[in-house]
Structures are given as structure tokens and as C-alpha cells.
Design an enzyme around this catalytic site. Sequence first.
Site, PDB file in Angstrom:
ATOM      1  N   ASP A   7      37.267  39.920  46.657  1.00 17.60           N
ATOM      2  CA  ASP A   7      36.108  39.022  46.717  1.00 17.60           C
ATOM      3  C   ASP A   7      36.641  37.587  46.781  1.00 17.60           C
ATOM      4  OD1 ASP A   7      36.808  38.239  44.152  1.00 17.60           O
ATOM      5  OD2 ASP A   7      34.881  38.744  43.234  1.00 17.60           O
ATOM      6  N   CYS A  64      39.810  40.718  42.452  1.00 16.82           N
ATOM      7  CA  CYS A  64      38.696  39.798  42.211  1.00 16.82           C
ATOM      8  C   CYS A  64      39.204  38.735  41.251  1.00 16.82           C
ATOM      9  CB  CYS A  64      37.451  40.532  41.716  1.00 16.82           C
ATOM     10  SG  CYS A  64      37.567  41.302  40.088  1.00 16.82           S
ATOM     11  N   THR A  66      39.158  38.391  37.939  1.00 15.85           N
ATOM     12  CA  THR A  66      39.895  38.985  36.816  1.00 15.85           C
ATOM     13  C   THR A  66      40.527  40.318  37.161  1.00 15.85           C
ATOM     14  OG1 THR A  66      37.900  40.120  36.087  1.00 15.85           O
ATOM     15  CG2 THR A  66      38.350  37.932  35.120  1.00 15.85           C
ATOM     16  N   HIS A  97      53.068  57.447  35.262  1.00 19.03           N
ATOM     17  CA  HIS A  97      52.294  58.301  34.358  1.00 19.03           C
ATOM     18  C   HIS A  97      50.907  58.648  34.889  1.00 19.03           C
ATOM     19  CE1 HIS A  97      54.656  57.395  30.365  1.00 19.03           C
ATOM     20  NE2 HIS A  97      55.456  57.667  31.390  1.00 19.03           N
ATOM     21  N   HIS A 133      51.965  64.759  32.520  1.00 21.59           N
ATOM     22  CA  HIS A 133      51.191  63.707  33.178  1.00 21.59           C
ATOM     23  C   HIS A 133      50.203  64.323  34.175  1.00 21.59           C
ATOM     24  CE1 HIS A 133      53.594  60.824  31.163  1.00 21.59           C
ATOM     25  NE2 HIS A 133      54.704  61.123  31.813  1.00 21.59           N
TER      26      HIS A 133
HETATM   27  C1  RB5 Z   1      33.318  36.167  40.593  1.00 19.55           C
HETATM   28  O1  RB5 Z   1      32.931  34.914  40.135  1.00 19.55           O
HETATM   29  C2  RB5 Z   1      33.940  36.973  39.481  1.00 19.55           C
HETATM   30  O2  RB5 Z   1      32.972  37.355  38.566  1.00 19.55           O
HETATM   31  C3  RB5 Z   1      34.646  38.188  40.040  1.00 19.55           C
HETATM   32  O3  RB5 Z   1      35.632  37.763  40.927  1.00 19.55           O
HETATM   33  C4  RB5 Z   1      35.372  39.070  39.043  1.00 19.55           C
HETATM   34  O4  RB5 Z   1      36.202  38.312  38.214  1.00 19.55           O
HETATM   35  C5  RB5 Z   1      34.526  39.995  38.274  1.00 19.55           C
HETATM   36  O5  RB5 Z   1      35.011  40.874  37.525  1.00 19.55           O
END
Ligand code: RB5
Length: 149
Positions: A7, A64, A66, A97, A133
Site C-alpha cells: 500500500d 504496508c 507496519t 520452522h 515442524h
Molecule cells: C496506512 O496508513 C496504514 O494504516 C497501513 O499502511 C498499515 O500500517 C496498516 O496496518
Amino acid sequence: MIAIGSDHGGYELKEAIMSYFDSENIEYKDFGIHKLEAVDYSDVGVVVANAVTSGECDLGIIICGTGIGISIAANKVPGIRAALCTDTYMARMAKEHNDANVLALGGRVLGIGLALDIVKTFIETPFSQESRHQNRIDKIVVIEEQNSK
Ligand code: RB5
């Protein structure tokens, strides 16, 4: 062939990973986004996941902000084992694993140097094939089957 998608929160890191793949002649397919625009991570996560479960690609990389949202989305696709990794130890264990088939990264969490080391480790590490595993992964498949409609 590696499927890759992000994203807007992962766009910059995706570009850096694709430049690395280009320099190393590593084959990949870019599932977007193709310009910096706000999109929903869940939409990208599912297309990369489908590219892996269909057999079109061997592994996936999803990014994304995070890595959390896009990994949650990808893991809803049966057969996907998406691992959110923040260091190389996690990347190695995810393959050894867990036989993870998708690597999730946080573009707002990791520097590019560490992220590339994680990518290299994930790609280069094989599954250990040890029965304990495999048994644990088989149990995940049973959970998927029990919860499918
Ligand atoms: C987008 O702002 C952010 O929420 C997305 O990239 C991600 O971190 C969500 O888990």
C-alpha cells in the site's frame, strides 16, 4: 518468481526491494501500487496471496506501514503463511520452522538496509523439513479446513 505488493505506507520500500531484485536478476511480479496513492492494504494483500496460492508465484512479499494490516489480510487466504518480520532471525525462522510463503514488512518501521537483509534471508533460507515442524504446519491446515465455509 516472487510476488510483491504494497500500500502507500510500503511504496518506498517496495521500490527499493524491486531495485535490489533488478540488480540481482531476481524475477518478480509487481502487484502494485504503481504510484504513490492511498489504497487499502487488504486489497493488495489478497492479490499477492492469491498469486502465491495459485502457483503463479513461489513466494510473496507484502508491505504496508507496519506490515500488520497487510499480513492479517493475507493470512485469511487458505494456504498462506505470512510472516511479519522485523529482523533477520525472524526471517530465518519463518522459513526454517514455519515454511512461510509470504514475507510481510513495515515500510514505516524498517530502514532499507535492514529490510533488504531480511528479504535476502527469507529468500535464501529453506524449510528445515523436520517432522515436528511439518506436523505443526499440518495442524494449521486442519484449522483452516475446520473454519472454511
Ligand atoms: C496506512 O496508513 C496504514 O494504516 C497501513 O499502511 C498499515 O500500517 C496498516 O496496518
